[in-house]
Scaffold this active site. Structure first.
Site: not given
Length: 309
Positions: A134, A86
């Site tokens: 993803r 993050d």
């Protein structure tokens, strides 16, 4: 809060709290301190509050750290515990990443409702994910699948899956393990075809630059191998100016004093991809990552990046 407590800043999700507790417990064990020597301060971040659109449209991955870093700079907390993936590549002036805990399994996990594996999903199935990496890797593997934005914490995403909003979703294996929820996984995705995000599986600890007391405390829980791997991966990301708009994978592994790095960049539709594998000495970790990023950026060309920015 007791005077002299070490104040740990964190997001409020179950996973973020598990990571803060793990950090606290390691510091307790390393320094022989009691639990009441620490205070865990939950800080709401913009990334947690914004649920109606992709983070790439709202300001990028710094939305998960901004308010916590402000608390660090203001002196309201002493350290901040983050998921390394993050973290933006550039930190605010006056802050540093002072320690990394030993890395967990870096693989992505598929949790299927309609089928146990991605390959077994029915034609035209829907998979939910908030990660551009993803999404691109799913589209690369199964172009027929519909990929939809899927925001929320782990529990929220699993609830949406159980309600039938999608046929499957992906989460980090490390996060599910830290939550004691690995049993929900139906497929662990191989690293060669589904490489992880830079920093995935690693907890990092941020603090004010020059705070020697904190530096000394963190030295005892820092994992050098993880730190070297992350230095490489973050340098790769930095060389690509990586952000939440960038489908990028990167993973460094160590064997003795040798470091091996594999990086991958994709267009969001997964159609075009470029990858690179480089090796070198652990002591050159950041340089290896930076050179890999510069090389793959030159190889892909400006058109590749301009096509999806």
């Amino acid at each position: 809060m007791q005077t002299g407590q070490l104040r740990i800043g964190t997001r409020g999700s179950a996973l973020a709290l598990a990571q803060a507790h793990e950090t606290r417990d390691r510091l307790m064990a390393a320094h022989g301190l009691a639990e009441d020597a620490f205070a865990i301060e939950v800080i709401s971040t913009s990334g947690d509050r914004i649920q109606d659109r992709p983070l790439s449209e709202a300001g990028g991955k710094g939305l998960f750290t901004k308010e916590i870093e402000e608390a660090l700079l203001d002196g309201r907390i002493d350290i901040a515990v983050h998921s390394s993936k993050d973290m933006p590549t550039r930190l605010p002036d006056g802050l540093v990443l002072g320690a990394f805990l030993e890395r967990e399994d870096v693989r992505d996990a598929f949790i299927g409702g309609a089928a146990e594996t991605i390959d077994a999903l029915p034609q035209g199935a829907t998979v939910g994910s908030s990660s551009l990496r993803r999404q691109a890797l799913i589209r690369r593997r199964r172009p027929d699948i519909s990929v939809v934005m899927f925001r929320g914490n782990v529990q929220t995403r699993l609830r949406k899956l159980s309600e039938g909003q999608v046929h499957g979703t992906l989460l980090a294996h490390a996060g599910l393990r830290r939550l004691g929820m690995a049993e929900v996984i139906t497929e662990l995705l191989p690293l060669d075809t589904f490489p992880p995000a830079p920093g995935q599986g690693a907890i990092c600890i941020e603090h004010r630059d020059g705070d020697r007391r904190i530096e000394q405390m963190l030295e005892s829980i820092h994992h050098g191998g993880t730190g070297a791997a992350l230095a490489c991966e973050r340098a790769f990301l930095g060389a690509l100016d990586g952000s939440c708009r960038t489908p990028i994978a990167g993973h460094a592994t160590l064997e003795g004093q040798a470091l091996r790095f594999h990086g991958l960049i994709l267009t969001p539709d997964g159609v075009e991809a470029h990858d690179i594998t480089v090796e070198g000495e652990v002591t050159e970790a950041a340089s290896i990552g930076r050179r890999a990023g510069e090389e793959i950026r030159a190889r892909a060309g400006a058109r590749f990046f301009d096509s999806w920015v």
